[in-house]
Motif scaffolding. Structure first.
Motif, PDB file in Angstrom:
ATOM      1  N   SER A 270       2.291   7.122  -6.064  1.00  0.00           N
ATOM      2  CA  SER A 270       1.213   7.411  -7.009  1.00  0.00           C
ATOM      3  C   SER A 270       1.762   7.400  -8.434  1.00  0.00           C
ATOM      4  O   SER A 270       2.944   7.698  -8.668  1.00  0.00           O
ATOM      5  CB  SER A 270       0.587   8.773  -6.715  1.00  0.00           C
ATOM      6  OG  SER A 270      -0.042   8.772  -5.456  1.00  0.00           O
TER       7      SER A 270
ATOM      8  N   SER B 130      -6.242   5.664  -2.366  1.00  0.00           N
ATOM      9  CA  SER B 130      -7.633   6.099  -2.466  1.00  0.00           C
ATOM     10  C   SER B 130      -8.223   6.425  -1.096  1.00  0.00           C
ATOM     11  O   SER B 130      -9.395   6.744  -0.994  1.00  0.00           O
ATOM     12  CB  SER B 130      -8.484   5.006  -3.121  1.00  0.00           C
ATOM     13  OG  SER B 130      -8.470   3.830  -2.334  1.00  0.00           O
TER      14      SER B 130
ATOM     15  N   VAL C  50      -4.419   3.136   1.618  1.00  0.00           N
ATOM     16  CA  VAL C  50      -5.033   2.042   0.856  1.00  0.00           C
ATOM     17  C   VAL C  50      -4.732   2.321  -0.613  1.00  0.00           C
ATOM     18  O   VAL C  50      -5.222   3.307  -1.169  1.00  0.00           O
ATOM     19  CB  VAL C  50      -6.552   1.966   1.083  1.00  0.00           C
ATOM     20  CG1 VAL C  50      -7.158   0.880   0.194  1.00  0.00           C
ATOM     21  CG2 VAL C  50      -6.861   1.693   2.545  1.00  0.00           C
ATOM     22  N   TYR C  51      -3.910   1.497  -1.219  1.00  0.00           N
ATOM     23  CA  TYR C  51      -3.526   1.738  -2.604  1.00  0.00           C
ATOM     24  C   TYR C  51      -4.571   1.154  -3.544  1.00  0.00           C
ATOM     25  O   TYR C  51      -4.927  -0.022  -3.451  1.00  0.00           O
ATOM     26  CB  TYR C  51      -2.156   1.123  -2.904  1.00  0.00           C
ATOM     27  CG  TYR C  51      -1.537   1.649  -4.177  1.00  0.00           C
ATOM     28  CD1 TYR C  51      -0.715   2.767  -4.147  1.00  0.00           C
ATOM     29  CD2 TYR C  51      -1.787   1.044  -5.409  1.00  0.00           C
ATOM     30  CE1 TYR C  51      -0.152   3.269  -5.306  1.00  0.00           C
ATOM     31  CE2 TYR C  51      -1.222   1.542  -6.573  1.00  0.00           C
ATOM     32  CZ  TYR C  51      -0.412   2.655  -6.521  1.00  0.00           C
ATOM     33  OH  TYR C  51       0.140   3.160  -7.673  1.00  0.00           O
ATOM     34  N   ASP C  52      -5.058   1.985  -4.436  1.00  0.00           N
ATOM     35  CA  ASP C  52      -6.083   1.578  -5.396  1.00  0.00           C
ATOM     36  C   ASP C  52      -5.448   1.473  -6.777  1.00  0.00           C
ATOM     37  O   ASP C  52      -5.091   2.483  -7.391  1.00  0.00           O
ATOM     38  CB  ASP C  52      -7.214   2.614  -5.405  1.00  0.00           C
ATOM     39  CG  ASP C  52      -8.397   2.188  -6.254  1.00  0.00           C
ATOM     40  OD1 ASP C  52      -8.213   1.323  -7.129  1.00  0.00           O
ATOM     41  OD2 ASP C  52      -9.498   2.717  -6.038  1.00  0.00           O
TER      42      ASP C  52
ATOM     43  N   ARG D 133      -4.458  -5.524 -12.444  1.00  0.00           N
ATOM     44  CA  ARG D 133      -3.258  -4.907 -11.873  1.00  0.00           C
ATOM     45  C   ARG D 133      -2.304  -4.491 -12.968  1.00  0.00           C
ATOM     46  O   ARG D 133      -2.446  -4.853 -14.115  1.00  0.00           O
ATOM     47  CB  ARG D 133      -2.564  -5.886 -10.917  1.00  0.00           C
ATOM     48  CG  ARG D 133      -3.363  -6.209  -9.681  1.00  0.00           C
ATOM     49  CD  ARG D 133      -2.473  -6.869  -8.656  1.00  0.00           C
ATOM     50  NE  ARG D 133      -3.182  -7.143  -7.412  1.00  0.00           N
ATOM     51  CZ  ARG D 133      -2.562  -7.439  -6.270  1.00  0.00           C
ATOM     52  NH1 ARG D 133      -1.259  -7.497  -6.218  1.00  0.00           N
ATOM     53  NH2 ARG D 133      -3.261  -7.675  -5.174  1.00  0.00           N
TER      54      ARG D 133
ATOM     55  N   ALA E 189      -6.723   0.620  -9.595  1.00  0.00           N
ATOM     56  CA  ALA E 189      -7.547   1.195 -10.655  1.00  0.00           C
ATOM     57  C   ALA E 189      -7.327   2.701 -10.791  1.00  0.00           C
ATOM     58  O   ALA E 189      -7.416   3.260 -11.883  1.00  0.00           O
ATOM     59  CB  ALA E 189      -9.025   0.895 -10.389  1.00  0.00           C
ATOM     60  N   HIS E 190      -7.049   3.375  -9.652  1.00  0.00           N
ATOM     61  CA  HIS E 190      -6.819   4.825  -9.667  1.00  0.00           C
ATOM     62  C   HIS E 190      -5.331   5.167  -9.660  1.00  0.00           C
ATOM     63  O   HIS E 190      -4.958   6.335  -9.579  1.00  0.00           O
ATOM     64  CB  HIS E 190      -7.501   5.480  -8.475  1.00  0.00           C
ATOM     65  CG  HIS E 190      -8.994   5.475  -8.555  1.00  0.00           C
ATOM     66  ND1 HIS E 190      -9.760   4.404  -8.116  1.00  0.00           N
ATOM     67  CD2 HIS E 190      -9.871   6.384  -9.040  1.00  0.00           C
ATOM     68  CE1 HIS E 190     -11.040   4.669  -8.317  1.00  0.00           C
ATOM     69  NE2 HIS E 190     -11.142   5.854  -8.887  1.00  0.00           N
ATOM     70  N   ASN E 191      -4.484   4.151  -9.705  1.00  0.00           N
ATOM     71  CA  ASN E 191      -3.044   4.351  -9.807  1.00  0.00           C
ATOM     72  C   ASN E 191      -2.478   5.170  -8.645  1.00  0.00           C
ATOM     73  O   ASN E 191      -1.570   5.994  -8.820  1.00  0.00           O
ATOM     74  CB  ASN E 191      -2.694   5.038 -11.133  1.00  0.00           C
ATOM     75  CG  ASN E 191      -1.358   4.577 -11.676  1.00  0.00           C
ATOM     76  OD1 ASN E 191      -0.881   3.500 -11.361  1.00  0.00           O
ATOM     77  ND2 ASN E 191      -0.744   5.404 -12.504  1.00  0.00           N
TER      78      ASN E 191
ATOM     79  N   GLU F  75      -7.609  -8.889 -11.326  1.00  0.00           N
ATOM     80  CA  GLU F  75      -7.756  -7.659 -10.559  1.00  0.00           C
ATOM     81  C   GLU F  75      -7.343  -6.425 -11.346  1.00  0.00           C
ATOM     82  O   GLU F  75      -7.310  -5.323 -10.796  1.00  0.00           O
ATOM     83  CB  GLU F  75      -6.938  -7.760  -9.271  1.00  0.00           C
ATOM     84  CG  GLU F  75      -7.379  -8.902  -8.369  1.00  0.00           C
ATOM     85  CD  GLU F  75      -6.534  -9.009  -7.102  1.00  0.00           C
ATOM     86  OE1 GLU F  75      -5.688  -8.107  -6.877  1.00  0.00           O
ATOM     87  OE2 GLU F  75      -6.753  -9.954  -6.332  1.00  0.00           O
TER      88      GLU F  75
ATOM     89  N   ASP G  44       0.819  -1.212   0.000  1.00  0.00           N
ATOM     90  CA  ASP G  44       0.000   0.000   0.000  1.00  0.00           C
ATOM     91  C   ASP G  44       0.852   1.261   0.000  1.00  0.00           C
ATOM     92  O   ASP G  44       0.317   2.373  -0.134  1.00  0.00           O
ATOM     93  CB  ASP G  44      -0.925   0.023   1.225  1.00  0.00           C
ATOM     94  CG  ASP G  44      -2.151  -0.853   1.047  1.00  0.00           C
ATOM     95  OD1 ASP G  44      -2.543  -1.097  -0.116  1.00  0.00           O
ATOM     96  OD2 ASP G  44      -2.724  -1.306   2.056  1.00  0.00           O
TER      97      ASP G  44
END
Length: 211
Positions: free
Chosen positions: A94, A151, A142-144, A210, A146-148, A208, A90
């Motif tokens: 970014s 989040s 929390v690493y998302d 990724r 999908a949003h790179n 997922e 996590d």
């Protein structure tokens, strides 16, 4: 070596973990549970193959650092122990971070190199581990994917536990720092046959979406 859990593990000295030694992985985690917790609790600080170079700080929880390549089963094993878990992945940077490393040659030149430890906030991960050890809680990102990027955040609470697991693909990068701060209980790595690890990573990444 193979213990009674049926999980193949290896406790390595810091010098090996920080020099890119091949990680060691479980062949099965279906029966780990309490046995894995017992295994971790029985690690002897005086054994030559356990990375505990500094005495623990009194009154401070200690961390079991769990390293290994993506797809090898770190998260499954960490969850199976029943111990609190800090997800080190996590702490990725970014996608718009100017300091992200990039591939410099070949067909993928210019693309972000997410397999480079520089794509990850090692200092922030160490601070979180030390705070968790000293106070029993920390707020982690929390690493998302999908949003790179991150989040949001979530709280990791030890709830009185004296041991916790920090797992991630770059975990070996922070073993020495954890030892210097007196919070390291053990440093373990996992491995599977290369083809098994590749297939698990591929199917998970496709499922997922990724990187």
């Amino acid at each position: 070596d193979r213990d009674v859990t049926g999980v193949q593990t290896c406790a390595l000295p810091i010098s090996l973990l920080t020099k890119g030694a091949s990680p060691v992985a479980p062949r099965s985690v279906s029966v780990v549970g309490a046995r894995a917790r017992r295994r971790i609790g029985q690690l002897d600080p005086v054994r030559h193959n356990v990375a505990v170079p500094q005495p623990p700080v009194p009154g401070v929880a200690r961390v079991v650092v769990l390293a290994g390549p993506s797809g090898v089963g770190k998260s499954r094993l960490a969850a199976a122990t029943g111990l609190p878990v800090l997800r080190l992945d996590d702490y990725y940077r970014s996608g718009d971070d100017a300091d992200l490393p990039r591939i410099t040659h070949g067909a993928n030149a210019g693309i972000v190199d997410w397999d480079d430890p520089a794509s990850w906030h090692a200092d922030a991960a160490v601070r979180a581990i030390c705070e968790l050890a000293a106070t029993g809680r920390t707020v982690a990102p929390v690493y998302d994917i999908a949003h790179n990027g991150p989040s949001g955040t979530h709280e990791v609470d030890l709830d009185g536990a004296s041991l916790f697991v920090a797992e991630g693909i770059f975990a070996q990068e922070i073993v020495e720092a954890c030892a210097r701060h007196g919070v390291l209980a053990a440093a373990l790595c996992l491995r599977q046959p290369a083809l098994v690890t590749f297939w698990r990573r591929l199917t998970r990444d496709l499922r997922e979406h990724r990187k």
